[in-house]
Design a protein around this motif. Sequence first.
Motif, short mmCIF file in Angstrom:
data_model
loop_
_atom_site.label_atom_id
_atom_site.label_comp_id
_atom_site.label_asym_id
_atom_site.label_seq_id
_atom_site.Cartn_x
_atom_site.Cartn_y
_atom_site.Cartn_z
N MET A 55 0.84 -1.18 0.00
CA MET A 55 0.00 0.00 0.00
C MET A 55 0.89 1.24 0.00
O MET A 55 1.79 1.38 0.82
N ASN A 56 0.64 2.11 -0.93
CA ASN A 56 1.40 3.35 -1.00
C ASN A 56 0.77 4.41 -0.10
O ASN A 56 -0.44 4.51 0.00
N THR A 57 1.62 5.17 0.56
CA THR A 57 1.19 6.25 1.43
C THR A 57 1.92 7.52 1.03
O THR A 57 3.11 7.47 0.70
N LYS A 58 1.24 8.62 1.07
CA LYS A 58 1.85 9.90 0.70
C LYS A 58 2.78 10.38 1.81
O LYS A 58 2.49 10.22 2.99
N LEU A 59 3.91 10.97 1.41
CA LEU A 59 4.90 11.48 2.35
C LEU A 59 5.30 12.87 1.91
O LEU A 59 5.59 13.09 0.73
N THR A 60 5.33 13.80 2.82
CA THR A 60 5.75 15.17 2.52
C THR A 60 7.13 15.39 3.12
O THR A 60 7.34 15.15 4.31
N LEU A 61 8.05 15.86 2.28
CA LEU A 61 9.42 16.11 2.72
C LEU A 61 9.77 17.58 2.46
O LEU A 61 9.31 18.17 1.49
N THR A 62 10.62 18.12 3.30
CA THR A 62 11.14 19.47 3.09
C THR A 62 12.60 19.32 2.72
O THR A 62 13.42 18.90 3.54
N ILE A 63 12.89 19.65 1.46
CA ILE A 63 14.25 19.46 0.92
C ILE A 63 14.63 20.71 0.14
O ILE A 63 13.79 21.33 -0.52
N ASP A 64 15.91 21.06 0.17
CA ASP A 64 16.43 22.20 -0.56
C ASP A 64 16.03 22.10 -2.04
O ASP A 64 16.12 21.04 -2.65
N LYS A 65 15.60 23.22 -2.60
CA LYS A 65 15.09 23.25 -3.98
C LYS A 65 16.11 22.74 -4.99
O LYS A 65 15.77 22.00 -5.91
N SER A 66 17.38 23.11 -4.82
CA SER A 66 18.40 22.67 -5.79
C SER A 66 18.60 21.15 -5.72
O SER A 66 18.83 20.51 -6.75
N VAL A 67 18.47 20.59 -4.55
CA VAL A 67 18.59 19.14 -4.39
C VAL A 67 17.43 18.44 -5.10
O VAL A 67 17.61 17.44 -5.79
#
Length: 91
Positions: free
Chosen positions: A1-13
């Motif tokens: 089952m797939n679950t949504k994940l929100t990450l905060t990552i540098d835009k250039s990365v």
Amino acid sequence: MNTKLTLTIDKSVIEQAKTYAEEQGRSLSAVVENYLKAITKKQDNAIKEEELSPIVKSLRGTFKMPADFDYKEELNKIREERYQKYINDEN
């Protein structure tokens, strides 16, 4: 089952990662998922390593298998030998 994940990552990365994923013909989600699987597998292997007895650890790596070794072929040979022995014993 797939679950949504929100990450905060540098835009250039994120941009570099998207480019990498595109070059690999994969989605960024698939790249991240495979990375997470890889690092958690390493941890699982480390835990399993700790569970080995000292004797088993000492034997690890002592046998070098030939590069052209085909375990399926060897398994079939063993089965054929057993089958032939079984047939010969019945006659």
